[in-house]
Scaffold this motif. Structure first.
Motif: not given
Length: 114
Positions: A7, A14, A27
């Motif tokens: 990602d 990520d 997050q």
């Protein structure tokens, strides 16, 4: 030495995997929701990211938790304590910080083993 990125975005990735260690970007939950709702959302995101990386929450090595307001520490911990597997609790630090937007109340950064 290989580095695997999952990602990948223009500013950050990520999930980064290096030497059987997984690094998750911070997050955050749905803006504007309560600390309880945001914490649960973040933990759900962490579960999903760890699964993508081929690991799970029993292998978390370290958690860094940022709260917009330390007065919500107990509220966040109530959700965390139900989620974290006993006997597999990671090293953890929690602090207060001004987050990217005032609508964010919780941000969690995870490092885990594969």
């Amino acid at each position: 030495m290989s580095i695997r990125r999952i990602d990948v975005g223009p500013r950050m990735t990520d999930i980064v995997i290096h030497n059987n260690t997984v690094y998750l970007a911070g997050q955050v939950g749905a803006p504007g929701e309560s600390v309880t709702v945001q914490t649960q959302s973040v933990l759900d995101q962490i579960d999903a990211a760890l699964a993508k990386a081929g690991t799970d929450k029993t292998k978390i090595l370290q958690a860094i938790i940022w709260l917009a307001d330390m007065s919500t520490f107990a509220e966040m911990n109530a959700v965390w304590d139900k989620w974290v597997p006993q006997g597999h609790t990671p090293a953890r630090a929690t602090g207060e910080a001004k987050l990217a937007t005032p609508d964010y109340k919780v941000e969690i950064i995870i490092t885990a083993a594969i």
